[in-house]
Design a protein around this motif. Structure first.
Motif, PDB file in Angstrom:
ATOM      1  N   PRO A 246     -80.273  52.480 -51.126  1.00  0.00           N
ATOM      2  CA  PRO A 246     -80.876  53.356 -52.135  1.00  0.00           C
ATOM      3  C   PRO A 246     -82.396  53.247 -52.163  1.00  0.00           C
ATOM      4  O   PRO A 246     -82.965  52.194 -51.861  1.00  0.00           O
ATOM      5  N   ILE A 247     -83.044  54.354 -52.514  1.00  0.00           N
ATOM      6  CA  ILE A 247     -84.489  54.371 -52.737  1.00  0.00           C
ATOM      7  C   ILE A 247     -84.718  54.159 -54.228  1.00  0.00           C
ATOM      8  O   ILE A 247     -84.407  55.016 -55.050  1.00  0.00           O
ATOM      9  N   TYR A 248     -85.245  52.988 -54.590  1.00  0.00           N
ATOM     10  CA  TYR A 248     -85.507  52.698 -56.000  1.00  0.00           C
ATOM     11  C   TYR A 248     -86.759  53.429 -56.460  1.00  0.00           C
ATOM     12  O   TYR A 248     -87.693  53.647 -55.685  1.00  0.00           O
ATOM     13  N   LEU A 249     -86.750  53.827 -57.713  1.00  0.00           N
ATOM     14  CA  LEU A 249     -87.863  54.577 -58.291  1.00  0.00           C
ATOM     15  C   LEU A 249     -88.638  53.728 -59.293  1.00  0.00           C
ATOM     16  O   LEU A 249     -88.037  53.153 -60.195  1.00  0.00           O
ATOM     17  N   PRO A 250     -89.966  53.646 -59.136  1.00  0.00           N
ATOM     18  CA  PRO A 250     -90.803  54.241 -58.088  1.00  0.00           C
ATOM     19  C   PRO A 250     -90.696  53.457 -56.784  1.00  0.00           C
ATOM     20  O   PRO A 250     -90.175  52.340 -56.760  1.00  0.00           O
ATOM     21  N   SER A 251     -91.231  54.045 -55.708  1.00  0.00           N
ATOM     22  CA  SER A 251     -91.127  53.397 -54.406  1.00  0.00           C
ATOM     23  C   SER A 251     -92.156  53.982 -53.457  1.00  0.00           C
ATOM     24  O   SER A 251     -92.645  55.090 -53.653  1.00  0.00           O
ATOM     25  N   ALA A 252     -92.479  53.214 -52.423  1.00  0.00           N
ATOM     26  CA  ALA A 252     -93.349  53.691 -51.344  1.00  0.00           C
ATOM     27  C   ALA A 252     -92.536  53.643 -50.060  1.00  0.00           C
ATOM     28  O   ALA A 252     -91.995  52.599 -49.689  1.00  0.00           O
ATOM     29  N   VAL A 253     -92.405  54.797 -49.401  1.00  0.00           N
ATOM     30  CA  VAL A 253     -91.599  54.876 -48.187  1.00  0.00           C
ATOM     31  C   VAL A 253     -92.413  55.551 -47.088  1.00  0.00           C
ATOM     32  O   VAL A 253     -93.464  56.145 -47.342  1.00  0.00           O
ATOM     33  N   GLU A 254     -91.905  55.460 -45.869  1.00  0.00           N
ATOM     34  CA  GLU A 254     -92.531  56.169 -44.756  1.00  0.00           C
ATOM     35  C   GLU A 254     -91.465  56.896 -43.955  1.00  0.00           C
ATOM     36  O   GLU A 254     -90.306  56.468 -43.895  1.00  0.00           O
ATOM     37  N   LEU A 255     -91.844  58.018 -43.394  1.00  0.00           N
ATOM     38  CA  LEU A 255     -90.968  58.835 -42.562  1.00  0.00           C
ATOM     39  C   LEU A 255     -91.349  58.630 -41.108  1.00  0.00           C
ATOM     40  O   LEU A 255     -92.512  58.809 -40.723  1.00  0.00           O
ATOM     41  N   ARG A 269     -87.749  54.799 -44.385  1.00  0.00           N
ATOM     42  CA  ARG A 269     -87.599  53.378 -44.634  1.00  0.00           C
ATOM     43  C   ARG A 269     -88.611  52.917 -45.677  1.00  0.00           C
ATOM     44  O   ARG A 269     -89.628  53.581 -45.910  1.00  0.00           O
ATOM     45  N   ASN A 270     -88.306  51.784 -46.287  1.00  0.00           N
ATOM     46  CA  ASN A 270     -89.214  51.204 -47.269  1.00  0.00           C
ATOM     47  C   ASN A 270     -90.490  50.749 -46.576  1.00  0.00           C
ATOM     48  O   ASN A 270     -90.447  50.127 -45.517  1.00  0.00           O
ATOM     49  N   GLN A 271     -91.622  51.052 -47.182  1.00  0.00           N
ATOM     50  CA  GLN A 271     -92.894  50.776 -46.526  1.00  0.00           C
ATOM     51  C   GLN A 271     -93.174  49.281 -46.400  1.00  0.00           C
ATOM     52  O   GLN A 271     -93.762  48.836 -45.412  1.00  0.00           O
ATOM     53  N   SER A 272     -92.740  48.492 -47.368  1.00  0.00           N
ATOM     54  CA  SER A 272     -93.039  47.058 -47.317  1.00  0.00           C
ATOM     55  C   SER A 272     -91.938  46.252 -46.633  1.00  0.00           C
ATOM     56  O   SER A 272     -92.210  45.437 -45.752  1.00  0.00           O
ATOM     57  N   SER A 273     -90.669  46.492 -46.997  1.00  0.00           N
ATOM     58  CA  SER A 273     -89.581  45.700 -46.427  1.00  0.00           C
ATOM     59  C   SER A 273     -89.092  46.236 -45.086  1.00  0.00           C
ATOM     60  O   SER A 273     -88.410  45.523 -44.345  1.00  0.00           O
ATOM     61  N   GLN A 274     -89.413  47.509 -44.772  1.00  0.00           N
ATOM     62  CA  GLN A 274     -88.978  48.180 -43.547  1.00  0.00           C
ATOM     63  C   GLN A 274     -87.460  48.434 -43.520  1.00  0.00           C
ATOM     64  O   GLN A 274     -86.909  48.797 -42.477  1.00  0.00           O
ATOM     65  N   LYS A 275     -86.792  48.243 -44.639  1.00  0.00           N
ATOM     66  CA  LYS A 275     -85.350  48.487 -44.683  1.00  0.00           C
ATOM     67  C   LYS A 275     -85.065  49.993 -44.708  1.00  0.00           C
ATOM     68  O   LYS A 275     -85.788  50.755 -45.343  1.00  0.00           O
ATOM     69  N   PRO A 276     -83.984  50.431 -44.037  1.00  0.00           N
ATOM     70  CA  PRO A 276     -83.713  51.872 -43.914  1.00  0.00           C
ATOM     71  C   PRO A 276     -83.049  52.450 -45.160  1.00  0.00           C
ATOM     72  O   PRO A 276     -82.163  51.831 -45.757  1.00  0.00           O
ATOM     73  N   HIS A 277     -83.464  53.638 -45.529  1.00  0.00           N
ATOM     74  CA  HIS A 277     -82.849  54.370 -46.635  1.00  0.00           C
ATOM     75  C   HIS A 277     -82.005  55.542 -46.139  1.00  0.00           C
ATOM     76  O   HIS A 277     -80.874  55.722 -46.590  1.00  0.00           O
ATOM     77  N   VAL A 278     -82.543  56.324 -45.234  1.00  0.00           N
ATOM     78  CA  VAL A 278     -81.860  57.514 -44.712  1.00  0.00           C
ATOM     79  C   VAL A 278     -82.161  57.621 -43.222  1.00  0.00           C
ATOM     80  O   VAL A 278     -83.310  57.504 -42.809  1.00  0.00           O
ATOM     81  N   SER A 279     -81.127  57.837 -42.415  1.00  0.00           N
ATOM     82  CA  SER A 279     -81.338  58.121 -41.001  1.00  0.00           C
ATOM     83  C   SER A 279     -80.707  59.470 -40.691  1.00  0.00           C
ATOM     84  O   SER A 279     -79.682  59.842 -41.269  1.00  0.00           O
ATOM     85  N   GLY A 280     -81.332  60.204 -39.789  1.00  0.00           N
ATOM     86  CA  GLY A 280     -80.819  61.539 -39.509  1.00  0.00           C
ATOM     87  C   GLY A 280     -81.263  62.082 -38.177  1.00  0.00           C
ATOM     88  O   GLY A 280     -82.065  61.457 -37.454  1.00  0.00           O
ATOM     89  N   ILE A 281     -80.735  63.254 -37.884  1.00  0.00           N
ATOM     90  CA  ILE A 281     -81.100  63.917 -36.636  1.00  0.00           C
ATOM     91  C   ILE A 281     -81.044  65.428 -36.873  1.00  0.00           C
ATOM     92  O   ILE A 281     -80.171  65.929 -37.574  1.00  0.00           O
ATOM     93  N   VAL A 282     -82.029  66.133 -36.313  1.00  0.00           N
ATOM     94  CA  VAL A 282     -82.071  67.593 -36.362  1.00  0.00           C
ATOM     95  C   VAL A 282     -81.917  68.106 -34.936  1.00  0.00           C
ATOM     96  O   VAL A 282     -82.668  67.713 -34.037  1.00  0.00           O
ATOM     97  N   LYS A 283     -80.914  68.980 -34.733  1.00  0.00           N
ATOM     98  CA  LYS A 283     -80.654  69.553 -33.414  1.00  0.00           C
ATOM     99  C   LYS A 283     -80.814  71.059 -33.474  1.00  0.00           C
ATOM    100  O   LYS A 283     -80.345  71.702 -34.420  1.00  0.00           O
ATOM    101  N   ALA A 284     -81.467  71.624 -32.486  1.00  0.00           N
ATOM    102  CA  ALA A 284     -81.550  73.077 -32.387  1.00  0.00           C
ATOM    103  C   ALA A 284     -80.182  73.638 -31.986  1.00  0.00           C
ATOM    104  O   ALA A 284     -79.487  73.056 -31.159  1.00  0.00           O
ATOM    105  N   LEU A 285     -79.803  74.748 -32.595  1.00  0.00           N
ATOM    106  CA  LEU A 285     -78.536  75.410 -32.258  1.00  0.00           C
ATOM    107  C   LEU A 285     -78.803  76.611 -31.364  1.00  0.00           C
ATOM    108  O   LEU A 285     -79.804  77.313 -31.579  1.00  0.00           O
TER     109      LEU A 285
END
Length: 285
Positions: A246-255, A269-285
Motif C-alpha cells: 500500500p501507498i501510505y498517505l502522505p508519501s513520496a514515491v517515484e515512477l 516505488r517508495n522513494q526512501s525505502s525503494q519498496k514496490p507499490h504497483v508494477s505494470g506493463i503497457v502493450k500496444a494493441l
C-alpha cells in the motif's frame, strides 16, 4: 445468465447501507458460488465536468477523449450493486484489490454514447485464499472500445497447493526513474469524491487504523491512473498492473519505466525505502 438493465449509472453510495449490513450479518456457510448475472447501462454519455475533475486528480489531460481506466472506474458502481443486490457469497469489506487490466481498442470521444456492462468471472485458487474477476465491457454502438478485468482476493486458509505459486520467473526490467511525486494526505478523500469509493481505509488515518493500517492508503486505481497519465499511451493498448504494497498517505514515491519496442514496463516505488507499490506493463494493441 440474467441481465439487469439501467438507463443511467447507479449511484455507488446507494449500496453502502447493505455493505454495512455485511458487518453485522455474516454470510451463510456452504459452497461459494458467484451470481450468473450481467448489469448493463444501455446508453449514457460521459459527464464532462465529472471527467474533468477525474483528470485533475489523476493527472490526465483534458483532450476531448476518455481515459480507458475512467470507464473501469465507472464500472465499479455496477460492481458495488452486483455485490449488494445479488447473492454475493463473501464479505465486501474483506476484499483485496490485487490486479487490474484495461484494454482500449481505440480512442473514445467524450461525447460518444456508450453502453457499459459488467459480469462476474470465475472463482480461482490463490495461495492466500481465492480470487475472482469482474469483467467490464464498454461499447460504442456495437463496437467494443474498452474491456477491463478487476481481480479481487478473498483471504482464506489454504493448503498451500494453489497453482498461483507455480509462476515462471521473469527477469526484472532495467528500470530508470521517470518522475517522482509527493502524494498529499487528502488524496484518498479527493479521489473518493470523484470515484465514489469511500472505503474507510482510504479516507483518514483514524478510520484506516480500525482496519489495521497505520495510515490511510491511496486507492489502487488512483495509483494506476497516475502512472498511466505520466506515460505516452498508444491509441490502442493494454495496461495491466499488480498492486503490491500500500501507498501510505502522505508519501513520496517515484515512477520508473523500461521502454521496449512494443511495450513499457513501469513501477511505482517508495522513494526512501525503494519498496514496490504497483508494477505494470503497457502493450500496444
Amino acid at each position: 445468465m440474467n441481465s439487469r438493465h439501467f438507463n443511467q449509472l447507479p449511484k455507488p453510495y446507494l449500496a453502502y447501507p447493505k455493505v454495512i449490513q455485511g458487518l453485522i450479518f455474516k454470510k451463510p456457510k456452504g459452497e461459494k458460488v458467484l451470481p450468473q448475472v450481467e448489469y448493463v447501462v444501455d446508453s449514457f454519455k460521459i459527464d464532462s465536468n465529472h471527467l474533468k475533475s477525474y483528470n485533475e486528480v489523476c493527472g490526465f489531460k483534458n483532450n476531448g477523449y476518455i481515459p480507458a481506466i475512467y470507464l473501469a472506474v465507472l464500472s465499479q458502481s455496477l460492481q458495488m450493486h452486483m455485490m449488494t443486490s445479488e447473492p454475493f457469497p463473501f464479505a465486501i469489506l474483506g476484499l483485496v484489490h490485487i490486479r487490474n487490466t484495461v484494454k482500449q481498442y481505440r480512442k473514445v470521444g467524450v461525447n460518444e454514447p456508450l453502453t457499459l456492462s459488467c459480469t462476474f468471472g470465475e472463482l480461482k485458487p490463490h495461495d492466500k485464499g481465492v480470487q475472482f474477476d469482474f469483467l467490464t465491457t464498454a461499447k460504442v454502438g456495437g463496437d467494443v472500445v474498452m474491456e477491463g478485468v478487476t481481480t479481487y482476493l478473498i483471504r482464506q486458509k489454504t493448503d498451500g497447493s494453489s497453482a498461483s505459486k507455480n509462476k515462471e520467473e521473469v527477469a526484472t526490467p532495467a528500470y530508470e526513474v521517470l518522475t517522482s511525486w509527493k502524494i498529499s494526505e487528502d488524496t484518498g478523500r479527493r479521489y473518493a469524491r470523484i470515484s465514489g469509493d469511500y472505503n474507510l481505509i482510504h479516507i483518514h488515518a483514524l478510520t484506516a487504523k480500525a482496519f489495521g493500517f497505520k495510515q490511510a492508503i491511496a486507492h489502487g486505481m488512483w495509483s494506476k491512473a497516475r502512472a498511466l497519465a505520466s506515460l505516452t499511451l498508444p491509441d490502442a493498448y493494454e495496461a495491466d498492473v499488480a498492486f503490491k504494497l500500500p501507498i501510505y498517505l502522505p508519501s513520496a514515491v517515484e515512477l520508473l519505466t523500461e521502454n521496449g519496442k512494443a511495450e513499457t514496463a513501469f513501477l511505482i516505488r517508495n522513494q526512501s525505502s525503494q519498496k514496490p507499490h504497483v508494477s505494470g506493463i503497457v502493450k500496444a494493441l
